[in-house]
Design an enzyme around this catalytic site. Structure first.
Site, PDB file in Angstrom:
ATOM      1  CB  ALA A 247       1.428 -16.284  12.848  1.00 62.22           C
ATOM      2  CG  ASP A 248       2.699 -20.325   8.377  1.00 60.37           C
ATOM      3  OD1 ASP A 248       2.054 -20.967   9.223  1.00 60.37           O
ATOM      4  OD2 ASP A 248       3.810 -20.695   7.937  1.00 60.37           O
TER       5      ASP A 248
END
Ligand code: MRU
Length: 360
Positions: A247-248
């Site tokens: 995930a960013d």
């Protein structure tokens, strides 16, 4: 860990990063001597992956500060704030650099107000806090790996080994070490419960084909590369136990920004009843954003899509849309694997630290 898979090398005042633009054909380290070089390396994607971006950003500030003579705490505090905010601007979607900047600015504020702390002591405490971030990231990733592996193993009957699909690069190269989603894969492999991992090439920047494949081959983890467009066919042809991606930015309602193509994998996984996990440390959770539509998505240059290296492959004159990330809605996510355990996307909001509390 083999030296080639160490994306960040830091020893008091000396920072080097593995230039990821040259991988997999060349393993070459470049020196980062300060904030401007840190910003450039992040912006040019010589270092990439949300946790690694934050690490290099903060350490570039550490190397710049280490040789500076500072006598005035207020000046030091102001410099720290300005430089950290500049580093946050290098890439907009991953939240880790922003969260690290907020934490460090709060620390600088607290140290500058404390009359018992001299300017030199403030600098020392600040630097040692930054240096501790590297070890913490590796520790967190190993915990993510453990939690993720045991949850996935529990879903299979008869002690069968598992098959994982992953996207982009979330391994040693994208973190201080071990990796998040790839950390789960590493953990499964270490426990001898991994049958196979499939990695997508991750067009247009090819983090899967260039970087994840490099890591998997390097560690002799049984792996196969597929094109992004083969995910549905793969799920029909083989039993995939789970999808695990990184995930960013995970936001308050559990919506998650990650590498472009993640959303379509989640849609396909739902169609095939394959559990879809996001593996991310708490430093990737942005409690300030309520839902995915508020996440700023970085758009990258046309040439990443129209060319391979110097060679143009797209018809000239065609217009291009190149968002680097997409948002997977919470309802498609089975669980978020963190260093503190696995949470349903709807539980993310309950993990928010107390405002102004010691850990806030
Ligand atoms: O554009 P990138 O290569 O920085 O994108 C990386 C990703 O999307 C990763 O999945 C994410 O940062 C998690 S890395 C542990």
């Amino acid at each position: 860990m083999p030296a080639t898979l160490q994306s960040i090398k830091y020893e008091s005042g000396k920072l080097e990063i593995l230039d990821q633009l040259l991988l997999p054909s060349k393993s070459e380290y470049i020196a980062i001597n300060g904030v401007e070089e840190g910003w450039q390396a992040i912006h040019l994607m010589q270092v990439r992956g949300a946790p690694a971006i934050a690490m290099v950003g903060c350490l570039s500030l550490a190397v710049e500060m280490i040789n500076e003579e500072l006598h005035d705490k207020k000046v030091l505090r102001q410099e720290i704030e300005g430089k950290l905010n500049y580093l946050v601007s290098a890439r907009p979607t991953a939240v880790n650099m922003k969260i690290a900047a907020e934490e460090l600015i709060a620390l600088a504020n607290q140290l500058s107000k404390n009359e018992e702390v001299s300017a030199e002591q403030m600098k020392e405490q600040f630097l040692s806090h930054i240096e501790s971030m590297l070890a913490k990231d590796i520790e967190d990733n190993m915990a993510i790996g453990k939690h993720g592996a045991s949850a996935i193993i529990k879903t299979v009957r008869d002690k069968k080994n598992v098959r994982i699909l992953t996207h982009c690069n979330t391994g040693s190269l994208a973190t201080a070490g071990y990796g998040t989603a790839l950390g789960v894969v590493r953990s499964l492999h270490a426990e001898k419960r991994l049958d196979h991992v499939y990695c997508t090439e991750t067009r247009p920047y090819n983090q899967g084909a260039r970087l994840t494949a490099f890591e998997l081959v390097h560690e002799r983890i049984p792996a196969t590369l597929i094109c992004d467009s083969m995910v549905a066919a793969l799920m029909r042809a083989r039993t995939i136990t789970a999808v695990v991606v990184g995930a960013d930015r995970v936001v308050a309602n559990g919506d998650t920004a990650n590498k472009i193509g993640t959303y379509q994998i989640a849609v396909i996984a739902r169609h095939h009843s394959v559990p879809f996990y996001v593996a991310a440390p708490f430093t990737s959770i942005d409690f300030k954003i309520p839902s995915g539509e508020h996440i700023v998505i970085e758009e990258r240059p046309d040439c990443e899509m129209t060319c391979i290296g110097e060679h143009r492959i797209a018809a000239s004159g065609i217009s291009v849309w190149n968002p680097a990330f997409d948002v997977t809605p919470a309802e498609l996510i089975t669980g978020v694997i963190t260093e503190k355990g696995i949470f349903a996307p709807s539980e993310i909001i309950k993990l928010k630290p107390e405002e102004n509390g010691p850990d806030a």
